[in-house]
Design a protein around this motif. Structure first.
Motif, short mmCIF file in Angstrom:
data_model
loop_
_atom_site.label_atom_id
_atom_site.label_comp_id
_atom_site.label_asym_id
_atom_site.label_seq_id
_atom_site.Cartn_x
_atom_site.Cartn_y
_atom_site.Cartn_z
N ARG A 55 -15.43 1.76 6.01
CA ARG A 55 -15.02 2.74 5.00
C ARG A 55 -15.61 2.53 3.62
O ARG A 55 -15.52 3.42 2.78
N THR A 56 -16.20 1.35 3.35
CA THR A 56 -16.66 1.09 1.99
C THR A 56 -18.18 0.99 1.92
O THR A 56 -18.85 0.68 2.91
N TYR A 57 -18.71 1.25 0.74
CA TYR A 57 -20.15 1.17 0.51
C TYR A 57 -20.68 -0.25 0.72
O TYR A 57 -21.70 -0.43 1.42
N LEU A 62 -23.93 -3.98 3.86
CA LEU A 62 -24.14 -5.30 4.45
C LEU A 62 -24.51 -5.19 5.92
O LEU A 62 -25.40 -5.90 6.40
N ASP A 63 -23.84 -4.29 6.64
CA ASP A 63 -24.22 -4.07 8.04
C ASP A 63 -25.67 -3.65 8.14
O ASP A 63 -26.41 -4.11 9.02
N GLY A 64 -26.08 -2.75 7.26
CA GLY A 64 -27.46 -2.30 7.28
C GLY A 64 -28.45 -3.36 6.85
O GLY A 64 -29.59 -3.36 7.30
N GLU A 148 -29.04 4.44 3.11
CA GLU A 148 -30.22 4.73 3.93
C GLU A 148 -30.18 4.00 5.27
O GLU A 148 -30.63 4.54 6.29
N SER A 149 -29.65 2.77 5.29
CA SER A 149 -29.66 1.97 6.51
C SER A 149 -28.41 2.18 7.36
O SER A 149 -28.15 1.39 8.26
N ARG A 205 -23.35 -2.99 15.53
CA ARG A 205 -23.56 -3.67 14.27
C ARG A 205 -22.83 -5.02 14.28
O ARG A 205 -22.04 -5.31 15.18
N PHE A 206 -23.06 -5.81 13.23
CA PHE A 206 -22.37 -7.10 13.12
C PHE A 206 -20.86 -6.91 13.04
O PHE A 206 -20.09 -7.63 13.66
N SER A 207 -20.41 -5.92 12.26
CA SER A 207 -18.97 -5.70 12.11
C SER A 207 -18.33 -5.31 13.43
O SER A 207 -17.17 -5.66 13.70
N ASP A 208 -19.06 -4.58 14.28
CA ASP A 208 -18.53 -4.20 15.59
C ASP A 208 -18.25 -5.44 16.44
O ASP A 208 -17.24 -5.52 17.15
#
Length: 326
Positions: A55-57, A62-64, A148-149, A205-208
């Motif tokens: 939910r946050t920028y 960071l994931d990107g 962008e990412s 992604r890493f968070s997933d």
């Protein structure tokens, strides 16, 4: 009446049944509360991970940054020779026949170790992890924050990683305490390989990955707390002093050697094959998995998940005891 002897003649009066050792009065309650507290902490960590990374920028950024090759549909496939092996690992683990065999192994070990109820709960835990991961991916919206990412495709949490974590911890419900400790390190390494494969192949992604591990841990703590409440808490695997000091030191040495081996051998090999961001994500995911699995295994180190299917009559006198003639 006695005849020239101090031994009674005739029917004997049955004495009280021998006392059975019982756990301390508050052992089961304390263990159950610890597990519920751990489940609550894991649930809060899962919610916080979703809130920050989805939910946050900064979270999306960071994931990107870790896996920058975002493509249409949410793919993050890495430019590395490991993509082929990663997809092979995921295809193998996702095979229905393999999953059925592994779940059957959980039930089989549960039957052999007289933990059938725990085995059934473990199987339900794996199925629940898959269902919960799918429901969360459908329910959580991923806003477009003009990064962008990043993409708006939500893949949090990883169902593969959640299922792998829950499957490993399902074996912890049916195995005795001494065996859990020996399975924890190679099992966590296997979960880390699956987690790394999902990121290399661009599935997650890493968070997933982090969310999948946390989901599996939360379900395990809830299942273990329920089984503890049904049975009570007995430490049947440790000796009177809580276990041999030398054995525990040996286990710690083996675990430390495995981690050192991973750092010395695996990490340099990965560094030569993947980009720096992916390497950081893989190492962080592996370290987090090792820590969380080790923590919950330590938490249930003295738990006995043997739940009887019928009333235990071992402490009651047999009807034939009253008919014995001395």
């Amino acid at each position: 009446m006695t005849i020239g002897s101090s031994y009674p003649v005739g029917r004997s009066t049955p004495g009280p049944p021998p006392a059975r050792p019982r756990p301390p009065a508050g052992a089961a309650v304390t263990s159950g509360l610890r597990l519920l507290a751990a489940a609550l902490g894991g649930l809060l960590a899962l919610a916080l991970t979703a809130a920050v990374f989805v939910r946050t920028y900064p979270g999306q950024w960071l994931d990107g940054l870790l896996l920058p090759r975002a493509e249409r549909g949410g793919g993050y496939e890495q430019q590395t020779v490991l993509v082929g092996p990663a997809k092979a690992v995921l295809a193998g683990f996702g095979s229905p026949s393999l999953l059925v065999a592994l779940l059957g192994a959980v039930l089989l070990v549960g039957v052999l170790r007289r933990r059938l109820v725990a085995g059934v709960v473990g199987v339900g835990m794996v199925v629940g992890a898959v269902v919960a991961a799918g429901a969360l991916k459908s329910a959580l919206p991923r806003p477009d924050l003009q990064i962008e990412s990043s993409t708006t495709h939500n893949s949090f949490p990883s169902g593969h990683v959640a299922a792998a974590t829950a499957l490993l911890l399902a074996f912890m419900l049916v195995l005795p305490g001494w065996a859990r400790r020996f399975l924890a390190v190679p099992g966590a390494a296997g979960v880390s390989v699956i987690a790394s494969a999902t990121m290399i192949a661009g599935w997650h992604r890493f968070s997933d990955v982090l969310g999948g591990v946390l989901l599996g841990v939360v379900l395990f703590c809830l299942a273990a707390a329920a089984l503890t409440g049904l049975r009570g808490d007995r430490d049947v695997d440790a000796g009177p002093d809580g276990g041999s000091l030398w054995r525990r030191l040996g286990e710690m040495a083996v675990s430390l050697a495995a981690l050192v081996w991973a750092l010395v051998v695996v990490v340099p090999s990965l560094a030569a094959s993947v980009q720096r961001g992916a390497l950081v994500a893989i190492v962080a995911a592996g370290a987090t998995t090792m820590f969380l699995v080790g923590s919950v295994v330590f938490l249930v180190r003295s738990a006995d998940f043997v739940v009887p299917l019928r009333a235990d009559r071992a402490g009651r006198p047999s009807p034939t005891d009253h008919q014995k003639i001395s």
